[in-house]
Each structure stands twice: as C-alpha cells, then as structure tokens.
Write an enzyme that holds these catalytic residues in place. Structure first.
Site, PDB file in Angstrom:
ATOM      1  N   GLU A 160     -12.657  -7.800   1.513  1.00  0.00           N
ATOM      2  CA  GLU A 160     -12.991  -9.138   1.012  1.00  0.00           C
ATOM      3  C   GLU A 160     -13.428 -10.081   2.147  1.00  0.00           C
ATOM      4  O   GLU A 160     -12.792 -10.159   3.192  1.00  0.00           O
ATOM      5  CB  GLU A 160     -11.796  -9.761   0.254  1.00  0.00           C
ATOM      6  N   LYS A 193       0.828  -1.216   0.000  1.00  0.00           N
ATOM      7  CA  LYS A 193       0.000   0.000   0.000  1.00  0.00           C
ATOM      8  C   LYS A 193       0.862   1.266   0.000  1.00  0.00           C
ATOM      9  O   LYS A 193       0.468   2.286  -0.536  1.00  0.00           O
ATOM     10  CB  LYS A 193      -0.974  -0.013   1.176  1.00  0.00           C
ATOM     11  N   ASP A 252      -7.154  -1.108  -5.218  1.00  0.00           N
ATOM     12  CA  ASP A 252      -7.831  -1.873  -4.172  1.00  0.00           C
ATOM     13  C   ASP A 252      -7.418  -1.328  -2.795  1.00  0.00           C
ATOM     14  O   ASP A 252      -6.372  -0.685  -2.660  1.00  0.00           O
ATOM     15  CB  ASP A 252      -7.449  -3.355  -4.274  1.00  0.00           C
ATOM     16  N   ASN A 253      -8.240  -1.561  -1.791  1.00  0.00           N
ATOM     17  CA  ASN A 253      -7.890  -1.318  -0.378  1.00  0.00           C
ATOM     18  C   ASN A 253      -7.685   0.141  -0.007  1.00  0.00           C
ATOM     19  O   ASN A 253      -6.848   0.450   0.867  1.00  0.00           O
ATOM     20  CB  ASN A 253      -6.627  -2.104   0.000  1.00  0.00           C
TER      21      ASN A 253
END
Ligand SMILES: O=C(NCCCCCn1ccnc1)c1cc(-c2ccc(F)cc2)cc(O)c1O
Ligand SMILES: [Mg+2]
Length: 214
Positions: free
Chosen positions: A199, A144, A169-170
């Site tokens: 998820e 990240k 994502d995320n």
C-alpha cells in the site's frame, strides 16, 4: 501526549470525507496515507483487486480478520448486497475504537459487526454467537503468523464450505510463507496470486485468492 496514527486518520476522515459517503472516506484515507503519513490499510491498488473479488462473489456472509481503522471493512461493506453481513475481528482495542467511528462515518454500521478480541478465541464461537453456518468470503489481514493457524481453525470449526473464498493480504510483504505453502500445496484449495504493491509504495506485495474445495 501525541495523538496516535489511527486518531490522526479518523480526524482526516471527519475533516475531508462526507458523512454517509464510503467512497469519500476511502479517498480521504488514501490521500492522507500517500501524501502525509503511511498506514497499513490495504490501500487503493490492492483495494481495487479486493473490490473485484468481492463484487464477482456477491457474498452474503463475510469474515474479516484484522480491522485496523476499518478501511478494508468499508471497502467490502460498501459493495455487499442488501441483507449481507460482515463480521470483523480486531485484537487491538484502540484500533477497534477508531474503526467503529470510521465505519459509522461511512454510514455502514448496519452491515458490519466489529468484535474485539483474539481470533483464536472468537473463531470457535462464531457459529453459536452469531448464528452463522459458514462464510462465503474471508479477508485475512491480521497478524501474519496467525493466517495459517486461523485458516486451519476455520476448517476445523466448519466455517468454510465448498466454494468459500479466502483472500489474504500481504503475502509478499511482510509475507506469509507458511500460509502460502499450505494453500498452494493442499488439495483442499485452488489458489491464485494477484501481483500488486505494498500500500502507497512501489515495493512488491500481493493478494492470494484461495477457494476452499471442501
Ligand atoms: O501487520 C500488519 N497487519 C496486522 C496488524 C495487527 C493486527 C492485530 N490483530 C487483529 C486481529 N487479530 C490481530 C500489516 C503490516 C504491514 C507492513 C508492511 C511493511 C512494513 F514495513 C510494515 C508493516 C502491511 C499490512 O498491510 C499489514 O496488514
Ligand atoms: Mg494488510
């Protein structure tokens, strides 16, 4: 010694999914991760958002940062037009070894090139190594703290063109605050947040779609 989580995912795919059937591979992984053992695949809820962004775009050239076990790789590759290519970068050799087998079980190895190594080492070499000018679509799902530096690096290396879509994502969990701030404030991007869930859980997470304006 005990098997790894990726090894257990691969054995579930081989036991439960039909060879050459990407949807059955996706369903087998989602069932196992929801009912047996959580794993950091993009999952079925965010996966449907990923599917809709990809199918609307119909990209020819796709880059994925972060392969893990190949779940999102096959979600994307299964809906790419004939002749389209997906390059996926994975730093962890154990993840890469499992992902190759999952991608092969789904019968999608002809559309996918999995490259092992660090994104910051590979991104500057993609043009000459793969003979690619620019990407139509980039899925960010790796470390990240690398989303922002690697996005700037892709800009500097001329890998993005007017209209290239980045999907991250995320953006809530684990979170990428520096990346979000950048794509939402930069005049070079038009950004949109798809609210969803981490998820296989009820925790909030989401995908950020950012169109590069050049
Ligand atoms: O860390 C993640 N992904 C990167 C994995 C390593 C990438 C290696 N690599 C590949 C290329 N260059 C470097 C990730 C984590 C989580 C999560 C969420 C909640 C929680 F409590 C624990 C974990 C959920 C995800 O959806 C993720 O994607
Ligand atoms: Mg992720």
């Amino acid at each position: 010694t005990r098997s790894s989580r990726p090894q257990r995912l691969l054995s579930v795919v081989k036991k439960r999914a039909a060879h050459g059937d990407p949807q059955s591979v996706i369903s087998a992984i989602d069932y196992f991760c929801r009912h047996n053992e959580w794993a950091m695949n993009v999952g079925d809820e965010k996966g449907c958002i990923l599917d809709s962004v990809v199918s609307e775009l119909n990209p020819e050239r796709v880059l994925e940062l972060g392969t893990y076990c190949g779940y999102s790789t096959i979600r994307i590759a299964r809906i790419l037009p004939p002749g389209a290519r997906l390059i996926t970068l994975e730093f962890n050799p154990d993840y890469a070894a499992i992902a190759r087998q999952v991608i092969a079980w789904a019968g999608l190895e002809d559309k996918v090139q999995l490259v092992e190594g660090a994104s910051e080492d590979w991104i500057p070499r993609i043009k000459e190594h793969f003979g690619i000018e620019t990407f139509d679509f980039v899925f960010l799902d790796h470390w990240k703290d690398r989303y922002l530096p690697d996005t700037k690096l892709m800009e500097e290396c001329g890998l993005l063109r007017k209209g290239t879509v980045l999907l991250a994502d995320n953006v809530i969990c684990p979170g990428v605050p520096d990346y979000l701030q950048y794509v939402r404030s930069s005049p070079s991007y038009e950004s949109y947040y798809f609210k969803s869930h981490l998820e296989y859980t009820q925790a909030e997470d989401g995908l950020e779609k950012s169109v590069f304006l050049g």
